[in-house]
Design a protein around this motif. Structure first.
Motif, mmCIF file in Angstrom:
data_model
loop_
_atom_site.group_PDB
_atom_site.id
_atom_site.type_symbol
_atom_site.label_atom_id
_atom_site.label_comp_id
_atom_site.label_asym_id
_atom_site.label_seq_id
_atom_site.Cartn_x
_atom_site.Cartn_y
_atom_site.Cartn_z
ATOM 1 N N GLU A 64 5.695 -9.401 -20.654
ATOM 2 C CA GLU A 64 5.126 -7.953 -20.899
ATOM 3 C C GLU A 64 5.094 -7.396 -20.171
ATOM 4 O OE1 GLU A 64 1.113 -9.821 -21.729
ATOM 5 O OE2 GLU A 64 2.001 -10.753 -23.385
ATOM 6 N N ASN A 65 5.936 -6.065 -20.285
ATOM 7 C CA ASN A 65 5.543 -4.701 -18.789
ATOM 8 C C ASN A 65 4.431 -4.523 -18.474
ATOM 9 O OD1 ASN A 65 8.762 -5.544 -18.059
ATOM 10 N ND2 ASN A 65 9.345 -4.584 -19.813
ATOM 11 N N GLU A 66 3.918 -4.200 -17.975
ATOM 12 C CA GLU A 66 2.536 -3.249 -17.061
ATOM 13 C C GLU A 66 3.341 -2.168 -16.703
ATOM 14 O OE1 GLU A 66 -1.216 -2.992 -17.616
ATOM 15 O OE2 GLU A 66 -0.535 -4.688 -18.308
ATOM 16 N N ALA A 67 2.540 -1.377 -17.186
ATOM 17 C CA ALA A 67 2.492 0.253 -16.034
ATOM 18 C C ALA A 67 1.662 -0.134 -14.659
ATOM 19 C CB ALA A 67 1.860 1.666 -17.507
ATOM 20 N N SER A 68 0.821 -0.023 -14.658
ATOM 21 C CA SER A 68 0.043 -1.146 -13.234
ATOM 22 C C SER A 68 0.203 -1.263 -12.066
ATOM 23 C CB SER A 68 -1.554 -0.740 -13.492
ATOM 24 O OG SER A 68 -1.462 -1.715 -14.011
ATOM 25 N N LYS A 69 -0.399 -1.094 -10.988
ATOM 26 C CA LYS A 69 0.253 -1.881 -10.426
ATOM 27 C C LYS A 69 -0.613 -3.576 -9.450
ATOM 28 C CE LYS A 69 3.037 1.509 -7.476
ATOM 29 N NZ LYS A 69 2.807 2.052 -5.874
ATOM 30 N N CYS A 70 0.167 -4.237 -9.297
ATOM 31 C CA CYS A 70 -0.680 -5.524 -9.621
ATOM 32 C C CYS A 70 -1.842 -5.400 -8.283
ATOM 33 C CB CYS A 70 0.088 -6.929 -8.365
ATOM 34 S SG CYS A 70 0.381 -6.832 -7.104
ATOM 35 N N ARG A 71 -2.959 -6.559 -8.488
ATOM 36 C CA ARG A 71 -3.962 -6.194 -7.680
ATOM 37 C C ARG A 71 -4.033 -5.803 -6.159
ATOM 38 N NH1 ARG A 71 -6.597 -9.506 -4.464
ATOM 39 N NH2 ARG A 71 -5.173 -11.546 -4.774
ATOM 40 N N LEU A 72 -2.964 -6.887 -5.823
ATOM 41 C CA LEU A 72 -2.623 -6.375 -3.794
ATOM 42 C C LEU A 72 -2.011 -5.100 -4.166
ATOM 43 C CD1 LEU A 72 -1.550 -10.264 -3.257
ATOM 44 C CD2 LEU A 72 -3.864 -8.842 -2.631
ATOM 45 N N CYS A 73 -0.714 -4.976 -4.468
ATOM 46 C CA CYS A 73 -0.419 -3.508 -4.120
ATOM 47 C C CYS A 73 -1.748 -2.030 -4.742
ATOM 48 C CB CYS A 73 0.405 -2.895 -5.187
ATOM 49 S SG CYS A 73 1.904 -4.612 -4.827
ATOM 50 N N GLU A 74 -3.030 -2.533 -5.459
ATOM 51 C CA GLU A 74 -3.725 -1.494 -6.172
ATOM 52 C C GLU A 74 -4.440 -1.398 -4.522
ATOM 53 O OE1 GLU A 74 -5.249 -2.278 -9.280
ATOM 54 O OE2 GLU A 74 -4.095 -1.497 -10.601
ATOM 55 N N LYS A 75 -4.994 -2.114 -3.879
ATOM 56 C CA LYS A 75 -5.753 -2.579 -2.886
ATOM 57 C C LYS A 75 -4.538 -2.025 -1.688
ATOM 58 C CE LYS A 75 -8.859 -6.553 -3.319
ATOM 59 N NZ LYS A 75 -9.053 -7.930 -2.470
ATOM 60 N N ILE A 76 -3.208 -2.207 -1.025
ATOM 61 C CA ILE A 76 -2.895 -1.725 -0.291
ATOM 62 C C ILE A 76 -2.530 -0.449 0.160
ATOM 63 C CG2 ILE A 76 -0.784 -1.461 0.705
ATOM 64 C CD1 ILE A 76 -0.613 -4.455 0.733
ATOM 65 N N GLU A 77 -2.801 0.495 -1.327
ATOM 66 C CA GLU A 77 -2.394 1.672 -1.399
ATOM 67 C C GLU A 77 -4.266 2.268 -1.365
ATOM 68 O OE1 GLU A 77 -1.242 2.805 -5.381
ATOM 69 O OE2 GLU A 77 0.624 2.444 -4.816
ATOM 70 N N THR A 78 -5.023 2.215 -1.628
ATOM 71 C CA THR A 78 -6.766 2.585 -1.261
ATOM 72 C C THR A 78 -6.687 2.405 0.292
ATOM 73 O OG1 THR A 78 -7.170 1.122 -3.181
ATOM 74 C CG2 THR A 78 -8.660 1.557 -2.182
ATOM 75 N N LYS A 79 -5.977 1.205 0.855
ATOM 76 C CA LYS A 79 -6.794 1.194 2.304
ATOM 77 C C LYS A 79 -5.641 2.434 2.578
ATOM 78 C CE LYS A 79 -9.167 -2.191 2.688
ATOM 79 N NZ LYS A 79 -10.692 -2.655 2.668
ATOM 80 N N PHE A 80 -4.558 2.245 2.608
ATOM 81 C CA PHE A 80 -3.873 3.729 3.395
ATOM 82 C C PHE A 80 -4.250 4.943 2.854
ATOM 83 C CE2 PHE A 80 0.329 0.988 3.699
ATOM 84 C CZ PHE A 80 0.815 1.192 4.930
ATOM 85 N N ARG A 81 -5.376 5.018 1.691
ATOM 86 C CA ARG A 81 -5.633 6.274 1.775
ATOM 87 C C ARG A 81 -7.285 6.353 2.633
ATOM 88 N NH1 ARG A 81 -4.245 5.162 -4.127
ATOM 89 N NH2 ARG A 81 -6.746 4.708 -4.273
ATOM 90 N N ARG A 82 -7.420 5.662 2.533
ATOM 91 C CA ARG A 82 -8.352 6.250 3.368
ATOM 92 C C ARG A 82 -8.501 5.356 5.079
ATOM 93 N NH1 ARG A 82 -13.031 0.786 3.554
ATOM 94 N NH2 ARG A 82 -14.504 2.253 6.016
ATOM 95 N N ARG A 83 -7.411 5.088 5.195
ATOM 96 C CA ARG A 83 -6.047 5.385 6.893
ATOM 97 C C ARG A 83 -5.906 7.002 6.776
ATOM 98 N NH1 ARG A 83 -2.253 5.595 10.002
ATOM 99 N NH2 ARG A 83 -2.446 4.186 11.542
ATOM 100 N N THR A 84 -5.660 7.092 6.373
ATOM 101 C CA THR A 84 -4.904 8.221 5.723
ATOM 102 C C THR A 84 -5.798 9.876 6.206
ATOM 103 O OG1 THR A 84 -2.869 8.089 5.104
ATOM 104 C CG2 THR A 84 -3.236 10.597 5.017
ATOM 105 N N ALA A 85 -6.938 9.596 5.308
ATOM 106 C CA ALA A 85 -8.235 10.750 5.605
ATOM 107 C C ALA A 85 -8.786 10.049 7.207
ATOM 108 C CB ALA A 85 -9.018 9.824 4.210
ATOM 109 N N GLU A 86 -9.082 9.401 7.191
ATOM 110 C CA GLU A 86 -9.737 8.528 8.446
ATOM 111 C C GLU A 86 -8.997 9.422 9.629
ATOM 112 O OE1 GLU A 86 -13.134 8.348 11.103
ATOM 113 O OE2 GLU A 86 -12.299 7.260 8.453
ATOM 114 N N VAL A 87 -7.241 9.043 9.832
ATOM 115 C CA VAL A 87 -6.571 9.759 11.065
ATOM 116 C C VAL A 87 -6.636 11.229 11.120
ATOM 117 C CG1 VAL A 87 -4.066 9.767 11.125
ATOM 118 C CG2 VAL A 87 -4.736 7.973 10.982
ATOM 119 N N ASP A 88 -6.932 11.865 9.242
ATOM 120 C CA ASP A 88 -6.879 13.361 9.760
ATOM 121 C C ASP A 88 -8.236 14.067 9.722
ATOM 122 O OD1 ASP A 88 -4.355 13.523 8.189
ATOM 123 O OD2 ASP A 88 -5.134 13.701 5.958
ATOM 124 N N ARG A 89 -9.361 13.382 10.064
ATOM 125 C CA ARG A 89 -10.390 12.887 10.217
ATOM 126 C C ARG A 89 -10.372 13.456 11.982
ATOM 127 N NH1 ARG A 89 -14.213 9.356 7.854
ATOM 128 N NH2 ARG A 89 -14.145 11.137 5.839
#
Length: 112
Positions: free
Chosen positions: A42-67
């Protein structure tokens, strides 16, 4: 050689889902032989749990670096906040690294 359904995520990772049917090698009722073969993918359009966690951490890190860069640009006197922000960035880097290692370890164990 019992058959299971498989879920393939858009990031390339996959996971086992439901049991499909038993092979002829296992004769005990309700038991499986231990080998898993793919019955249906079954093909799933979303990413796996680990990839979603990594993306979330990257977004948070980017926001912190910008701040932090904004505070440095504006000449803020909030040294304690800047130190806390730098510490948080380092912690996020460690967490991202650990999640990426976990993802690579999972992929490598499947290839053996």
């Amino acid at each position: 050689m019992c058959f299971y359904n498989q879920k393939r995520f858009s990031c390339g990772d996959w996971s086992w889902t439901s049991f499909a049917h038993r092979c002829n090698y296992e004769y005990r009722t309700g038991e499986t032989c231990g080998m898993r073969l793919v019955n249906m993918t079954e093909n799933e359009a979303s990413k796996c749990r680990l990839c979603e966690k990594i993306e979330t951490k990257f977004r948070r890190r980017t926001a912190e670096v910008d701040r932090l860069e904004r505070w440095k640009r504006e000449g803020a006197t909030l040294v304690a906040s800047m130190d806390r922000s730098q510490t948080l960035i380092k912690e996020l880097d460690k967490e991202i690294y650990m999640l990426q290692r976990e993802r690579e370890d999972k992929r490598n164990t499947l290839l053996r």
